[in-house]
Design an enzyme around this catalytic site. Structure first.
Site: not given
Length: 185
Positions: A73, A133, A169, A64
């Site tokens: 991130k 994250y 996904d 992603h």
């Protein structure tokens, strides 16, 4: 205290090895500090959102990235072990389409900096994994893009041939299709 910064094959992607204070009771470490931002390529100056995901063995999340606002991130595996992958999706980058993979675990204590402009995903190797994250931009579902985890052009050597992936996904697009559609950064 600043962590040890470890270069990777993608110059903007960094591993951070913070100092770990361990004794018979366990351990303590800093997992983020504002001063670390100066070390991180593409860091926007603040982490604005913190997320935690729990995934079971052989779950694959990704690949992603977010178009606008692009999101950096800082990842930290709190429990378990993952096979982590980043892909440069910046059209103007000399490294466009290049990827790097990392084996991250709670026992290694390393953090991974994924700057804006990179697709990211991971596969859980342990029975389960808890991943934190710290994000530089708020999650924006309408600007999220899904690069197919098994795009033949990327030739990612995933350690599991048939991972468990979400429907979204499973329907990710190839890097070539994303580039053609103008969805790469």
């Amino acid at each position: 205290m600043l962590p040890n910064l470890i270069d990777t094959r993608l110059p903007d992607v960094k591993l951070l090895a913070p100092r770990v204070y361990a004794d018979a009771r366990g351990h303590f470490m800093e997992s983020a500090r504002q001063a670390w931002g100066a070390l991180l390529p593409g860091f926007s100056g603040a982490f604005v959102q913190s997320n935690v995901s729990l995934s079971h063995q052989h779950v694959l999340r990704g690949l992603h990235f977010q178009r606008a606002p692009a999101q950096g991130k800082l990842l930290h595996v709190l429990q378990g072990e993952i096979f982590d992958v980043v892909v440069d999706v910046r059209r103007a980058s000399p490294r466009f389409g290049q990827m790097a993979s990392f084996q991250l675990s709670a026992s290694k204590h390393e953090l991974l900096w994924v700057p804006p402009g990179y697709a990211h995903g991971f596969l859980v190797l342990s029975e389960q994994a808890l991943v934190s994250y710290q994000c530089t931009a708020y999650y924006s579902p309408e600007s999220e893009v899904c690069l197919h985890w098994n795009d033949a052009a990327l030739a990612i050597a995933w350690p599991v041939a048939t991972p468990l992936v979400s429907e979204r996904d499973a329907c990710g697009q190839s890097l070539q299709a994303l580039q053609k559609a103008g969805l790469c950064l």
